[in-house]
Design a protein around this motif. Structure first.
Motif, PDB file in Angstrom:
ATOM      1  N   LEU A 165       0.918  -1.384   0.011  1.00  0.00           N
ATOM      2  CA  LEU A 165      -0.038   0.049  -0.078  1.00  0.00           C
ATOM      3  C   LEU A 165       0.812   1.343  -0.128  1.00  0.00           C
ATOM      4  O   LEU A 165       1.793   1.493   1.006  1.00  0.00           O
ATOM      5  CB  LEU A 165      -0.737   0.114   1.069  1.00  0.00           C
ATOM      6  CG  LEU A 165      -1.807   1.235   1.247  1.00  0.00           C
ATOM      7  CD1 LEU A 165      -2.690   1.655   0.172  1.00  0.00           C
ATOM      8  CD2 LEU A 165      -2.612   1.378   2.655  1.00  0.00           C
ATOM      9  N   LEU A 166       0.587   1.954  -1.104  1.00  0.00           N
ATOM     10  CA  LEU A 166       1.327   3.478  -1.047  1.00  0.00           C
ATOM     11  C   LEU A 166       0.408   4.590  -0.776  1.00  0.00           C
ATOM     12  O   LEU A 166      -0.509   4.425  -1.489  1.00  0.00           O
ATOM     13  CB  LEU A 166       2.087   3.396  -2.594  1.00  0.00           C
ATOM     14  CG  LEU A 166       2.668   4.792  -3.022  1.00  0.00           C
ATOM     15  CD1 LEU A 166       4.118   5.104  -2.207  1.00  0.00           C
ATOM     16  CD2 LEU A 166       3.145   4.455  -4.572  1.00  0.00           C
ATOM     17  N   VAL A 167       0.821   5.272   0.130  1.00  0.00           N
ATOM     18  CA  VAL A 167       0.206   6.395   0.460  1.00  0.00           C
ATOM     19  C   VAL A 167       0.912   7.617   0.278  1.00  0.00           C
ATOM     20  O   VAL A 167       1.746   7.892   0.879  1.00  0.00           O
ATOM     21  CB  VAL A 167      -0.462   6.326   2.047  1.00  0.00           C
ATOM     22  CG1 VAL A 167      -1.338   7.396   2.345  1.00  0.00           C
ATOM     23  CG2 VAL A 167      -0.727   4.821   2.569  1.00  0.00           C
ATOM     24  N   GLU A 168       0.398   8.220  -0.909  1.00  0.00           N
ATOM     25  CA  GLU A 168       1.202   9.240  -1.573  1.00  0.00           C
ATOM     26  C   GLU A 168       0.093  10.210  -2.113  1.00  0.00           C
ATOM     27  O   GLU A 168      -0.610   9.867  -2.693  1.00  0.00           O
ATOM     28  CB  GLU A 168       2.420   9.135  -2.463  1.00  0.00           C
ATOM     29  CG  GLU A 168       2.853   9.911  -3.117  1.00  0.00           C
ATOM     30  CD  GLU A 168       3.499  11.121  -2.355  1.00  0.00           C
ATOM     31  OE1 GLU A 168       3.062  12.308  -2.545  1.00  0.00           O
ATOM     32  OE2 GLU A 168       4.445  10.731  -1.471  1.00  0.00           O
ATOM     33  N   ASP A 169       0.085  11.612  -1.646  1.00  0.00           N
ATOM     34  CA  ASP A 169      -0.906  12.579  -2.341  1.00  0.00           C
ATOM     35  C   ASP A 169      -0.553  12.991  -3.728  1.00  0.00           C
ATOM     36  O   ASP A 169      -1.410  13.564  -4.370  1.00  0.00           O
ATOM     37  CB  ASP A 169      -1.311  13.573  -1.291  1.00  0.00           C
ATOM     38  CG  ASP A 169      -0.060  14.676  -0.941  1.00  0.00           C
ATOM     39  OD1 ASP A 169       1.002  13.928  -0.808  1.00  0.00           O
ATOM     40  OD2 ASP A 169      -0.169  15.771  -0.808  1.00  0.00           O
ATOM     41  N   GLU A 170       0.722  13.188  -4.004  1.00  0.00           N
ATOM     42  CA  GLU A 170       1.133  13.650  -5.460  1.00  0.00           C
ATOM     43  C   GLU A 170       0.985  12.554  -6.270  1.00  0.00           C
ATOM     44  O   GLU A 170       1.811  11.586  -6.301  1.00  0.00           O
ATOM     45  CB  GLU A 170       2.472  14.195  -5.158  1.00  0.00           C
ATOM     46  CG  GLU A 170       2.831  15.263  -4.118  1.00  0.00           C
ATOM     47  CD  GLU A 170       4.285  16.039  -4.533  1.00  0.00           C
ATOM     48  OE1 GLU A 170       4.881  15.943  -5.473  1.00  0.00           O
ATOM     49  OE2 GLU A 170       4.702  16.296  -3.410  1.00  0.00           O
ATOM     50  N   LEU A 213       3.528  -4.379   3.118  1.00  0.00           N
ATOM     51  CA  LEU A 213       4.331  -3.391   3.354  1.00  0.00           C
ATOM     52  C   LEU A 213       3.240  -2.274   3.074  1.00  0.00           C
ATOM     53  O   LEU A 213       2.568  -2.142   2.134  1.00  0.00           O
ATOM     54  CB  LEU A 213       5.544  -3.410   2.538  1.00  0.00           C
ATOM     55  CG  LEU A 213       6.448  -2.174   2.424  1.00  0.00           C
ATOM     56  CD1 LEU A 213       7.239  -2.137   3.359  1.00  0.00           C
ATOM     57  CD2 LEU A 213       7.319  -2.173   1.420  1.00  0.00           C
ATOM     58  N   LEU A 214       3.780  -1.078   4.037  1.00  0.00           N
ATOM     59  CA  LEU A 214       3.113   0.112   3.691  1.00  0.00           C
ATOM     60  C   LEU A 214       4.078   1.227   3.444  1.00  0.00           C
ATOM     61  O   LEU A 214       5.238   1.300   4.196  1.00  0.00           O
ATOM     62  CB  LEU A 214       2.638   0.633   4.721  1.00  0.00           C
ATOM     63  CG  LEU A 214       1.214  -0.342   5.600  1.00  0.00           C
ATOM     64  CD1 LEU A 214       0.632   0.351   6.804  1.00  0.00           C
ATOM     65  CD2 LEU A 214       0.276  -0.513   4.552  1.00  0.00           C
ATOM     66  N   VAL A 215       3.926   2.032   2.541  1.00  0.00           N
ATOM     67  CA  VAL A 215       5.024   3.100   2.208  1.00  0.00           C
ATOM     68  C   VAL A 215       4.140   4.461   2.259  1.00  0.00           C
ATOM     69  O   VAL A 215       3.220   4.706   1.755  1.00  0.00           O
ATOM     70  CB  VAL A 215       5.509   2.939   0.694  1.00  0.00           C
ATOM     71  CG1 VAL A 215       6.359   4.220   0.382  1.00  0.00           C
ATOM     72  CG2 VAL A 215       6.248   1.642   0.649  1.00  0.00           C
ATOM     73  N   LEU A 216       4.444   5.133   3.440  1.00  0.00           N
ATOM     74  CA  LEU A 216       3.752   6.436   3.756  1.00  0.00           C
ATOM     75  C   LEU A 216       4.571   7.525   3.620  1.00  0.00           C
ATOM     76  O   LEU A 216       5.613   7.819   3.717  1.00  0.00           O
ATOM     77  CB  LEU A 216       3.470   6.507   5.269  1.00  0.00           C
ATOM     78  CG  LEU A 216       2.758   5.086   5.753  1.00  0.00           C
ATOM     79  CD1 LEU A 216       2.485   5.448   7.444  1.00  0.00           C
ATOM     80  CD2 LEU A 216       1.447   5.420   5.148  1.00  0.00           C
TER      81      LEU A 216
END
Length: 76
Positions: A4-9, A48-51
């Protein structure tokens, strides 16, 4: 591996996700803000989480604190 990739751009998120998919063969989901990221992280099993730290609605550090408070031990 499911990430899970949490990225606003959006452009950055798409580039990172594409690299993870093509380079390592990972399944990658993208959340565009902290609230959506927390919901997705708690609703599905991820390896995996990428924040990003600076996110709208809920910053990455607060997301991580809440996620850990609910007993999740997924690497971040």
């Amino acid at each position: 591996m499911r990430v899970l990739l949490v990225e606003d751009e959006r452009r950055l998120a798409e580039n990172v996700a594409r690299s993870l998919r093509e380079g390592a063969g990972y399944a990658v989901d993208i959340a565009e803000d902290g609230q959506q990221g927390l919901y997705m992280a708690e609703s599905s099993a991820y390896d995996l989480l990428v924040l990003d730290l600076m996110l709208p609605k809920l910053d990455g550090h607060s997301l991580l604190v809440r996620f850990r408070q609910h007993g999740h031990e997924t690497p971040v």
